[in-house]
Each structure stands twice: as C-alpha cells, then as structure tokens.
Scaffold this active site. Structure first.
Site, PDB file in Angstrom:
ATOM      1  N   CYS A  98     -98.056  -7.452  10.378  1.00 21.89           N
ATOM      2  CA  CYS A  98     -98.085  -6.071   9.160  1.00 21.89           C
ATOM      3  C   CYS A  98     -97.544  -4.845  10.392  1.00 21.89           C
ATOM      4  O   CYS A  98     -98.076  -4.502  10.176  1.00 21.89           O
ATOM      5  CB  CYS A  98     -99.876  -5.698   9.935  1.00 21.89           C
ATOM      6  SG  CYS A  98    -101.149  -7.701   9.483  1.00 21.89           S
ATOM      7  N   GLU A  99     -96.575  -4.938   9.151  1.00 18.93           N
ATOM      8  CA  GLU A  99     -94.882  -3.919   9.482  1.00 18.93           C
ATOM      9  C   GLU A  99     -94.643  -4.533   8.876  1.00 18.93           C
ATOM     10  O   GLU A  99     -93.691  -5.741   9.284  1.00 18.93           O
ATOM     11  CB  GLU A  99     -94.893  -4.229  11.175  1.00 18.93           C
ATOM     12  CG  GLU A  99     -94.313  -3.838  11.659  1.00 18.93           C
ATOM     13  CD  GLU A  99     -94.700  -2.199  11.812  1.00 18.93           C
ATOM     14  OE1 GLU A  99     -94.669  -0.960  11.658  1.00 18.93           O
ATOM     15  OE2 GLU A  99     -95.698  -1.890  12.968  1.00 18.93           O
ATOM     16  N   GLU A 140     -72.277  -6.631  37.410  1.00 18.54           N
ATOM     17  CA  GLU A 140     -74.093  -7.717  37.232  1.00 18.54           C
ATOM     18  C   GLU A 140     -74.363  -7.518  35.558  1.00 18.54           C
ATOM     19  O   GLU A 140     -74.488  -7.102  34.619  1.00 18.54           O
ATOM     20  CB  GLU A 140     -75.224  -5.360  37.294  1.00 18.54           C
ATOM     21  CG  GLU A 140     -74.721  -4.999  38.605  1.00 18.54           C
ATOM     22  CD  GLU A 140     -75.271  -3.680  38.231  1.00 18.54           C
ATOM     23  OE1 GLU A 140     -75.617  -3.461  39.184  1.00 18.54           O
ATOM     24  OE2 GLU A 140     -75.303  -3.222  37.158  1.00 18.54           O
ATOM     25  N   GLY A 168     -75.690  -9.576  32.590  1.00 14.07           N
ATOM     26  CA  GLY A 168     -77.052  -9.604  32.059  1.00 14.07           C
ATOM     27  C   GLY A 168     -76.894 -10.949  31.047  1.00 14.07           C
ATOM     28  O   GLY A 168     -77.259 -12.637  30.997  1.00 14.07           O
TER      29      GLY A 168
HETATM   30  C1  LIG Z   1     -79.036  -3.255  31.328  1.00 14.02           C
HETATM   31  C2  LIG Z   1     -77.719  -3.229  32.780  1.00 14.02           C
HETATM   32  C3  LIG Z   1     -77.077  -4.461  32.756  1.00 14.02           C
HETATM   33  C4  LIG Z   1     -76.896  -5.808  32.369  1.00 14.02           C
HETATM   34  O1  LIG Z   1     -75.896  -5.995  30.990  1.00 14.02           O
HETATM   35  P1  LIG Z   1     -76.072  -6.825  29.835  1.00 14.02           P
HETATM   36  O2  LIG Z   1     -74.952  -6.433  29.269  1.00 14.02           O
HETATM   37  O3  LIG Z   1     -77.036  -8.322  29.772  1.00 14.02           O
HETATM   38  O4  LIG Z   1     -74.642  -7.766  31.472  1.00 14.02           O
HETATM   39  C5  LIG Z   1     -76.203  -3.719  34.017  1.00 14.02           C
HETATM   40  N1  LIG Z   1     -76.394  -3.383  35.209  1.00 14.02           N
HETATM   41  C6  LIG Z   1     -76.996  -1.826  34.742  1.00 14.02           C
HETATM   42  C7  LIG Z   1     -77.289  -0.814  35.344  1.00 14.02           C
HETATM   43  C8  LIG Z   1     -77.653  -1.747  33.349  1.00 14.02           C
HETATM   44  O5  LIG Z   1     -78.604  -1.069  33.201  1.00 14.02           O
END
Ligand SMILES: *Cc1c(COP(=O)(O)O)cnc(C)c1O
Length: 438
Positions: free
Chosen positions: A367-368, A296, A298
């Site tokens: 503003c922080e 997975e 991202g």
């Molecule tokens: C955040 C997350 C990802 C993605 O992680 P990356 O570092 O963006 O590749 C994949 N699977 C689960 C369950 C996540 O919580």
C-alpha cells in the site's frame, strides 16, 4: 524465440517451451516446486564469479593478494560457506554479519570489519569472535580499539580507511567530490596522515595498511588506477617520512554488473591484469615494494547469480495514461528502484518466445505508490494473471536489503546447482513476524 546470446548473463537461456532457464533450471518449475515469490541463486555461477577474482588476483598481484566478499551484498550462512570454499575472505559491516559468518563456520581470521561508526560493543564483539582485521575509520575509533585490545591483551591488526578524492562517476581525480564522504580520512586535507600517526603511536594497534572504496558499479579500471596512484603515493610518503612499511592495500568494491543490456560486458580477469601491471610500475617509480592487494567485490560475485520470480496478479490498462502489471512481491524484497531508481531487466518467464510490445510499470503489492520494481518496461501483450515474472540480476542488495513492510514475510532463497536445487534460506512465516512481540 529470444536469442540466447542477447540475454544479459551467460547462465540464462530459453527452453524449447519458451520458458526462462536459470543455471539450466526451468524457472516456471521452480515456482511450482517452491511457491511464489522466490529469490533463486545459482551456486555454480557464484563459484565461477569468485574464482575469477581469486585466481586472477593471485596470478597478477602474487601470493597474499586476494579478494574479500563484501557480504553486505548478500549475507546469509550458505553464502559464507560457498565463498570460503572458493578461497575468498569477507568484509563484514556489523555484529550481525559477524554472527552470521561465524555461525556458518567461516574462518574469521579472514574477516575485515568495516563501518564508519562501530560501537564499543561492536568492536568488542569482533575481537571476541576472532575477526582478523578492523578497518578503522576515525580517531575516536582508534582510541576505542586501542583500549579494548589492551583490555584483552591482544594486538589488533588494523587498516585505515582513507578517501583518495576520486569521484567514480566522473573519474575526476582529486576533485573534492569524495573528500567530503562520511567514510574515512581524506589524504588531501592531511587527515589521513594524522590518523596514521595516531595509529602508529598506539601499542595495541598493528597497522598493516590502508583501505579505500571509490564506489560501486564501476566498469572502468581508470577509477582503480587513479585511486591506487594516490594511495601508493601516500604509502610511499608514510614509508619515507615515518618508516611505515605497508603490508596490505585494499582497493575496495568490485566491478560493475549487467542489470540491463545497456551495461557493458567486462572481462574482470583482464582488468585485474591491467591494474596489476600499472600498480607494479607505479610502485617501482615510487621506489616501494608493492603491498599485498585486496579487493572487495560484492555485487560482481552474487548479482548475476540471482534472480527473483513473482506471479502476476493483475494487469491494469489506464487508457491514455499508463499500464500496470502487479506482482506478489515488491519493495519489501527489492527496494532498489524505490530507493535509487535502479534499472533492472524484466521478463515473463513462461512466455519468453513472445514479442514484447506492452509498455508498463511493474509494481508490487504494498500500500504505497512508490512500490515500483521497474517503470517503462516492455512485456508481451498477452501478460495475464498467473504468469511468472522474473526480475534479473537481483542476487546483490535484494535479500540483504529486504524488509517486512506491510507484514510481508521475507522470500526464501532457493539455490540451484548443476543438477538439483535446495532451500538455502527458508521462507519466513507469520510466526516469524511476531516472534519478538509480547
Ligand atoms: C559496498 C562496499 C563494497 C562492495 O561494493 P560492490 O559494488 O558490491 O562490489 C566493498 N567495500 C566497501 C567498503 C563497501 O562499502
């Protein structure tokens, strides 16, 4: 002139005028065309990143093994179209992400629904929108999925989220570190087996296998190997003791990306080849068939395919103390430094050929005091109002984490292609800010 080779990603270069080029496009021109500030994403780079996972998972693990884009990294309609065209499935973590993917025409049978606290309404929404698989986190959720599937007369495909007990940043296997996670059921404590037996006892649940996510920004396949060794041993045990044949094993988030030059360059295809070879050996040793493997990624799909462009507003030198460069964005568009001190590379996009001797903090317009994009960066000492400042590697967890703090409209996303550019997400308007207010 900055040496192109020292830039952190292969889609960055410098023009003869000293301008930063992104995917071959002059970033100074992009600001001129679309206004400031801007998120820019490189469609070709997203596709290249996706293909590395799609092709190597198929090649090394075999048919049925494929990556899912963790869309929490960047969720908007066009990204689902792009990753769908490249043959990726997707992870969704909320009804809002399901809605967005569906609105983009994504094949929802390739969507996996995550989260440690899915409400009944979320689960029903997923079922009604044809989400292929629910990654169940706990016993209460299994009961809810069983009931809601029964009401609809369906048998819901599920995976169970487990914690193998790996701390990704020490690589210590079976340290209790990650067993205390809020996600999933721990193998070490017996909770994972209990959850498996509960799932197997339910007639409306179709248990395909298991999921684990050991962490993010991982550069070393050791972590995946350690986690998958534990997961495969569990798979073998469930087969031997309970006759469960696991069809899918999901290894979670993807490899790390280069936020700065200190981050290593990794060859993802080679790493996947290595993990596949090891997993095949482990499965053979345990006497089981290797299930289809899912990953997975991202950030490694979108992070380096994005950057943020701002305009410098002021340069403040507090003699003997500190220097500040203020830009026309900040924590509402990139909260990651404020949240976790994340490192980023900062460049003055219209002065790439000048040397960098001015040490400063790059701060936003909120503003922080905590509205900081990066501290202790070196920029050219000629930095001045009107210069274009680029923060690199912002394609992941920026737009998706953005807020309207201080009533600042969210930035647009401009997508660049080989020879053109287009608006993938429009800039928010003031009207958008008040549209739900009576
Ligand atoms: C955040 C997350 C990802 C993605 O992680 P990356 O570092 O963006 O590749 C994949 N699977 C689960 C369950 C996540 O919580």
């Amino acid at each position: 002139m900055q040496d192109v080779k020292t830039m952190i990603c292969d889609n960055l270069s410098v023009s003869s005028r000293g301008h930063l080029l992104f995917g071959g496009h002059d970033t100074v021109e992009l600001i001129r065309q679309y206004g400031s500030p801007l998120y820019v994403m490189d469609e070709e780079k997203i596709r290249r990143n996706a293909r590395i996972y799609v092709d190597s998972m198929k090649q090394y693990f075999g048919n049925g093994s494929h990556p899912l884009f963790a869309s929490k990294a960047a969720s908007f309609k066009q990204i689902y179209r792009i990753i769908g065209q490249e043959g990726m499935g997707t992870d969704v973590v909320s009804a809002g992400e399901i809605y967005t993917a569906k609105a983009a025409g994504f094949d929802m049978s390739l969507a996996y629904f995550h989260g440690n606290n899915k409400t009944d309404a979320d689960i029903a929404y997923a079922m009604e929108n044809g989400v292929g698989c629910i990654v169940a986190d706990n016993a209460e959720e299994l009961e809810a999925i069983e009931r809601l599937a029964g009401e609809r007369g369906i048998r819901q495909k599920i995976l169970l989220r487990l914690t193998p007990g790996i701390d990704p940043h020490t690589y210590e296997a079976v340290a209790t570190g990650k067993v205390d996670s809020k996600f999933g059921a721990a193998i070490e404590t017996g909770a994972a087996e209990e959850l498996t037996l509960l799932a197997l006892s339910k007639s409306n649940l179709d248990l395909w296998g298991f999921h684990c996510h050991v962490g993010s920004q991982v550069f070393d396949s050791e972590v995946y190997l350690a986690a998958s060794e534990i997961m495969l041993s569990f798979v073998a045990k469930m087969q031997k003791d309970h006759g469960l044949v696991t069809r899918e094993l999901n290894l979670g988030g993807g490899y790390g990306v280069r936020y700065t030059e200190a981050d290593p360059v990794i060859n993802i295809a080679e790493n996947i080849a290595l993990v596949a070879a090891e997993l095949k050996k482990t499965a053979a040793r345990l006497g089981i068939a290797l299930p289809c493997i899912l990953m997975e990624p991202g950030r490694s799909i979108v992070a380096d395919a994005g950057l943020t462009l701002y305009t410098v507003g002021s340069v403040k030198e507090i003699k003997g103390y500190k220097n500040y460069v203020s830009v026309d964005g900040g924590m509402p568009d990139n909260p990651r430094y404020a949240l976790y001190g994340s490192a980023y590379t900062v460049e003055i996009a219209n002065k790439m050929d000048e040397s960098k001797e001015f040490v400063c903090s790059v701060v936003g317009r909120c503003c922080e005091c905590g509205d900081i994009l990066q501290e202790n960066v070196k920029l050219t000492s000629t930095v001045t109002r009107g210069d274009i400042l680029a923060v690199l590697t912002t394609g992941a967890y920026n737009y998706s984490m953005a807020s309207n703090y201080n009533r600042i409209p969210r930035l647009p996303i401009i997508m660049v292609t080989k020879d053109s550019s287009y608006v993938a997400v429009k800039r928010e308007t003031f009207e958008d800010l008040i549209k739900n207010e009576i």
